[in-house]
Write a protein that holds these residues in place. Structure first.
Motif, PDB file in Angstrom:
ATOM      1  N   THR A 198       0.846  -1.200   0.000  1.00 56.97           N
ATOM      2  CA  THR A 198       0.000   0.000   0.000  1.00 56.97           C
ATOM      3  C   THR A 198       0.878   1.244   0.000  1.00 56.97           C
ATOM      4  OG1 THR A 198      -1.647  -1.224   1.280  1.00 56.97           O
ATOM      5  CG2 THR A 198      -1.913   1.159   1.145  1.00 56.97           C
ATOM      6  N   PRO A 199       1.033   1.918  -1.143  1.00 52.24           N
ATOM      7  CA  PRO A 199       1.961   3.053  -1.244  1.00 52.24           C
ATOM      8  C   PRO A 199       1.692   4.165  -0.243  1.00 52.24           C
ATOM      9  CG  PRO A 199       1.245   2.357  -3.417  1.00 52.24           C
ATOM     10  CD  PRO A 199       0.384   1.624  -2.427  1.00 52.24           C
ATOM     11  N   ALA A 200       0.422   4.432   0.064  1.00 51.45           N
ATOM     12  CA  ALA A 200       0.104   5.545   0.953  1.00 51.45           C
ATOM     13  C   ALA A 200       0.699   5.371   2.344  1.00 51.45           C
ATOM     14  CB  ALA A 200      -1.408   5.712   1.055  1.00 51.45           C
ATOM     15  N   SER A 201       0.980   4.128   2.726  1.00 52.25           N
ATOM     16  CA  SER A 201       1.498   3.890   4.071  1.00 52.25           C
ATOM     17  C   SER A 201       2.920   4.408   4.245  1.00 52.25           C
ATOM     18  CB  SER A 201       1.455   2.394   4.395  1.00 52.25           C
ATOM     19  OG  SER A 201       2.262   1.656   3.492  1.00 52.25           O
ATOM     20  N   TYR A 202       3.608   4.743   3.123  1.00 52.83           N
ATOM     21  CA  TYR A 202       4.984   5.243   3.210  1.00 52.83           C
ATOM     22  C   TYR A 202       5.075   6.753   3.033  1.00 52.83           C
ATOM     23  CZ  TYR A 202       5.545   0.275   2.264  1.00 52.83           C
ATOM     24  OH  TYR A 202       5.428  -1.081   2.319  1.00 52.83           O
ATOM     25  N   MET A 203       3.933   7.398   2.895  1.00 56.70           N
ATOM     26  CA  MET A 203       3.941   8.819   2.561  1.00 56.70           C
ATOM     27  C   MET A 203       4.272   9.700   3.758  1.00 56.70           C
ATOM     28  SD  MET A 203       0.852  11.009   0.830  1.00 56.70           S
ATOM     29  CE  MET A 203       0.932  12.788   0.663  1.00 56.70           C
ATOM     30  N   ALA A 204       3.729   9.373   4.918  1.00 59.21           N
ATOM     31  CA  ALA A 204       3.904  10.233   6.096  1.00 59.21           C
ATOM     32  C   ALA A 204       5.311  10.109   6.667  1.00 59.21           C
ATOM     33  CB  ALA A 204       2.885   9.855   7.157  1.00 59.21           C
ATOM     34  N   PRO A 205       5.821  11.182   7.289  1.00 59.48           N
ATOM     35  CA  PRO A 205       7.118  11.090   7.978  1.00 59.48           C
ATOM     36  C   PRO A 205       7.073  10.022   9.063  1.00 59.48           C
ATOM     37  CG  PRO A 205       6.416  13.382   7.775  1.00 59.48           C
ATOM     38  CD  PRO A 205       5.243  12.533   7.359  1.00 59.48           C
ATOM     39  N   SER A 206       8.215   9.418   9.337  1.00 59.58           N
ATOM     40  CA  SER A 206       8.286   8.424  10.394  1.00 59.58           C
ATOM     41  C   SER A 206       8.102   9.081  11.750  1.00 59.58           C
ATOM     42  CB  SER A 206       9.642   7.704  10.349  1.00 59.58           C
ATOM     43  OG  SER A 206       9.807   7.036   9.115  1.00 59.58           O
ATOM     44  N   ASP A 207       7.661   8.313  12.719  1.00 63.31           N
ATOM     45  CA  ASP A 207       7.567   8.825  14.080  1.00 63.31           C
ATOM     46  C   ASP A 207       8.968   9.148  14.585  1.00 63.31           C
ATOM     47  OD1 ASP A 207       4.814   8.474  14.092  1.00 63.31           O
ATOM     48  OD2 ASP A 207       4.979   6.396  14.791  1.00 63.31           O
ATOM     49  N   PRO A 208       9.092  10.094  15.518  1.00 64.67           N
ATOM     50  CA  PRO A 208      10.418  10.485  16.026  1.00 64.67           C
ATOM     51  C   PRO A 208      11.241   9.289  16.486  1.00 64.67           C
ATOM     52  CG  PRO A 208       8.738  11.990  16.831  1.00 64.67           C
ATOM     53  CD  PRO A 208       8.000  10.878  16.133  1.00 64.67           C
ATOM     54  N   GLY A 209      12.465   9.237  15.984  1.00 64.64           N
ATOM     55  CA  GLY A 209      13.378   8.169  16.375  1.00 64.64           C
ATOM     56  C   GLY A 209      13.156   6.849  15.679  1.00 64.64           C
ATOM     57  N   GLN A 210      12.142   6.772  14.802  1.00 58.74           N
ATOM     58  CA  GLN A 210      11.844   5.526  14.111  1.00 58.74           C
ATOM     59  C   GLN A 210      12.464   5.506  12.721  1.00 58.74           C
ATOM     60  OE1 GLN A 210      10.112   2.760  15.395  1.00 58.74           O
ATOM     61  NE2 GLN A 210      10.553   3.968  17.235  1.00 58.74           N
ATOM     62  N   PRO A 211      12.777   4.313  12.200  1.00 50.88           N
ATOM     63  CA  PRO A 211      13.354   4.224  10.851  1.00 50.88           C
ATOM     64  C   PRO A 211      12.308   4.519   9.784  1.00 50.88           C
ATOM     65  CG  PRO A 211      12.955   2.031  11.718  1.00 50.88           C
ATOM     66  CD  PRO A 211      12.670   3.004  12.846  1.00 50.88           C
ATOM     67  N   TYR A 212      12.763   4.516   8.549  1.00 50.02           N
ATOM     68  CA  TYR A 212      11.889   4.733   7.395  1.00 50.02           C
ATOM     69  C   TYR A 212      10.712   3.764   7.450  1.00 50.02           C
ATOM     70  CZ  TYR A 212      10.663   5.069   2.390  1.00 50.02           C
ATOM     71  OH  TYR A 212      10.013   5.228   1.203  1.00 50.02           O
TER      72      TYR A 212
END
Length: 244
Positions: free
Chosen positions: A73-87
């Motif tokens: 699901t491409p949309a799941s990668y659109m938002a910035p990661s949570d602080p301290g979390q990887p891509y």
């Protein structure tokens, strides 16, 4: 004829008619169904074994592999990661019980292809920053991406060097003042290029899925244009649309 039989069985696997772990019909049954010889049936099954869609079990027969074609699901990668979390490629993979990783293959300032330049509003000969990455799931190649960024945004940042970006490009772009607010994807199927054939380890003449993606920021400026390619026999693209 073998390619046609393989295409039919591949369709049945991708559509879910043949479930993971299901036994493919006997050779005699496949010969009768398709009106062909045992040699042709065997050739078709060999094609699908090389694609890792089927597996032979000694003394038992041929079965659909246990892992079903995967929906990304491409949309799941659109938002910035949570602080301290990887891509999010990594965290989304973890949520599916997989191990996700990325290899940065190259980073350079280039004159982009005409279509990319047009979308980015570049004049003839103007450059963009290109990042080429190979996404892996459980150490197997899953996607090849060519991502283009406006040079005035990317220069002097991690977008312009070969280091991995903590949290990924959505996180960095947001930190730079360019939050991603809109993403448009165009999806097509085509034959793989030589580069894609080799890097994605594509067997035979299997088509690839190409996603041409334009990401815009709050001022509607294109801040990332990506050509993303996935093996068409292993992955599906999933989209969740809400009607307001």
């Amino acid at each position: 004829m073998a390619e046609q039989i393989a295409a039919q069985i591949r369709f049945e696997i991708m559509s879910g008619q043949l479930k993971p772990g299901a036994k493919v019909g006997t050779n005699a049954g496949l010969m009768e169904k398709h009106g062909t010889s045992n040699v042709t049936v065997q050739r078709a099954l060999t094609i699908l074994k090389k694609e890792h869609l089927l597996e032979g079990r000694a003394g038992s027969g041929v079965y659909v592999r246990e892992t079903a074609p995967q929906i990304i699901t491409p949309a799941s990668y659109m938002a910035p990661s949570d602080p301290g979390q990887p891509y999010r490629w990594v965290t989304e993979a973890e949520g599916r019980g997989q191990r996700g990783s990325n290899k940065v293959l190259s980073v350079a300032e280039v004159v982009p292809p005409a279509r990319v330049a047009e979308v980015m509003g570049l004049e003839s000969g103007e450059v963009a920053v290109l990042r080429v990455r190979l996404g892996l799931l459980d150490d197997e190649p899953a996607e090849l991406t060519h991502s283009y960024y406006p040079a005035d945004i990317a220069r002097g940042t991690r977008l312009a060097d070969r280091r991995k970006i903590p949290g990924g490009s959505p996180t960095l772009l947001s930190e730079l003042g360019y939050p991603q607010v809109d993403q448009v994807d165009e999806v097509a199927a085509r034959v793989a290029t030589t580069e894609e054939y080799e890097l994605l380890e594509i067997p035979g003449d299997v088509p690839v899925l190409e996603i041409f993606r334009v990401v815009r920021s709050s001022d509607r400026r294109p801040i990332e244009v990506t050509v993303l390619v996935k093996p068409g026999h292993l992955y599906k693209m999933g989209y969740h649309l809400q009607v307001h």
